[in-house]
Write an enzyme that holds these catalytic residues in place. Structure first.
Site, PDB file in Angstrom:
ATOM      1  N   ASP A  10     -23.643  11.728  33.459  1.00 51.71           N
ATOM      2  CA  ASP A  10     -24.502  12.614  32.673  1.00 51.71           C
ATOM      3  C   ASP A  10     -25.865  11.939  32.544  1.00 51.71           C
ATOM      4  O   ASP A  10     -25.943  10.790  32.089  1.00 51.71           O
ATOM      5  CB  ASP A  10     -23.907  12.854  31.281  1.00 51.71           C
ATOM      6  N   ASP A 131     -17.517  26.551  29.554  1.00 45.09           N
ATOM      7  CA  ASP A 131     -17.383  25.630  28.430  1.00 45.09           C
ATOM      8  C   ASP A 131     -16.973  26.458  27.219  1.00 45.09           C
ATOM      9  O   ASP A 131     -17.708  27.358  26.812  1.00 45.09           O
ATOM     10  CB  ASP A 131     -18.710  24.929  28.156  1.00 45.09           C
TER      11      ASP A 131
END
Length: 244
Positions: A10, A131
Site C-alpha cells: 500500500d 469492499d
C-alpha cells in the site's frame, strides 16, 4: 487452478504503509521504497504482487504509479494495482506498461454501466474490488458506504464479464483478526467467478481455511500486515499454501 498469495504494498506519499480499516489517520510506515519491498517479495518467491495507490484512491487520480510501473517492468512478477483508477486512460496506461490486472472499486457502484463497457473491452485484465461493511459496498477509499450489497453487484458484473473479484471485509482489514471466510465463499458461490480474499489474514491457518474453498472459486488471498509484522513468513507460506 492454484491458490495464489498476493503480498500487498500500500503506497502513500511514496512510502510503503499500512492503514487500519482504511483509516488514513491510522498509518504505519513499513518501508521508504515500494519498489524495494516488491523486490523483496519477488526474491521470496511471490508470483503476484498487489499494489494499492492510497493517495490515488483519495485523490481520484494516479499518484504512485511510477513504483507500480517499475515493479511491472523490472521484476519477474505479475502485478495487480488498485487506487485512483477512474478512467479508461488509467486502465490502458497500466496495461500498456506491463501491469497484468487493474482493480476497479468505487466505480463498480457509482457507474456500473461504464465498468460493464470496460469489462467488455478488457475482460480478465480487470478485477472488481468489492469492499464491504456489514455486507454493503463501501466506496471512495472506504469513506462512504452504499446501500448496495456486495453480492448483488458481484452477480451483475459477473454477468457482464467480470472474471475476478477482490473481496475485502472492512471490519477485518488491518486487524489481524482472521478473514470473513463465509462472506468470501458466498461471493464466489453467488457469482460463479474467482474471488481473492483480502483483509484480516493473520496466519497460515487463515490461508488454509480459505484454501478449503478453492474448488468453489476462492482463488487466493492478499496478505499485508501479517507479513510486515512477521506473523507470516511469505516464502514459507508460499510453499505450504500457494502454488510453490
Amino acid at each position: 487452478m492454484s491458490f495464489i498469495l498476493y503480498p500487498a504494498i500500500d503506497m502513500r506519499n511514496g512510502k510503503c504503509v499500512r492503514l487500519v480499516q482504511g483509516d488514513y489517520n491510522q498509518e504505519t510506515v513499513y518501508g521508504d521504497s515500494p519498489f524495494d519491498m516488491a523486490k523483496q517479495f519477488a526474491s521470496q518467491g511471490a508470483e503476484w504482487i498487489h499494489m494499492v495507490d492510497l493517495d490515488g484512491a483519495k485523490e481520484g487520480s494516479r499518484v504512485n504509479h511510477p513504483f507500480v510501473i517499475q515493479t511491472a517492468k523490472e521484476l519477474n512478477v505479475k502485478v495487480q494495482v488498485g487506487g485512483g483508477i477512474r478512467t479508461e486512460d488509467d486502465i490502458s496506461f497500466y496495461l500498456e506498461n506491463g501491469v497484468d490486472r487493474v482493480i476497479i472499486g468505487s466505480l463498480a457502484v457509482t457507474n456500473p454501466d461504464l465498468v460493464k463497457s470496460w469489462l467488455k473491452k478488457y475482460g480478465a485484465s480487470i478485477a472488481i474490488g468489492l469492499d464491504a461493511k456489514d455486507g454493503y459496498v463501501a466506496t471512495h477509499g472506504w469513506l462512504e458506504t452504499s446501500k448496495i450489497k456486495a453480492v448483488e453487484i458481484g452477480r451483475e458484473l459477473a454477468d457482464a464479464g467480470a472474471e475476478t473479484f477482490i473481496f475485502t471485509d472492512i471490519a477485518t482489514d488491518g486487524m489481524l483478526s482472521g478473514p470473513n471466510v463465509e462472506a468470501i465463499a458466498q461471493l464466489a458461490e453467488e457469482t460463479g467467478k474467482s474471488v481473492i480474499a483480502s483483509g484480516g489474514v493473520s496466519s497460515v491457518e487463515d490461508l488454509l481455511a480459505l484454501k478449503k474453498y478453492e474448488n468453489q472459486g476462492v482463488s487466493g488471498a492478499i496478505i499485508g500486515k501479517a507479513i510486515y509484522t512477521n506473523r507470516i513468513d511469505l516464502s514459507a507460506a508460499l510453499k505450504e499454501v500457494g502454488a510453490k
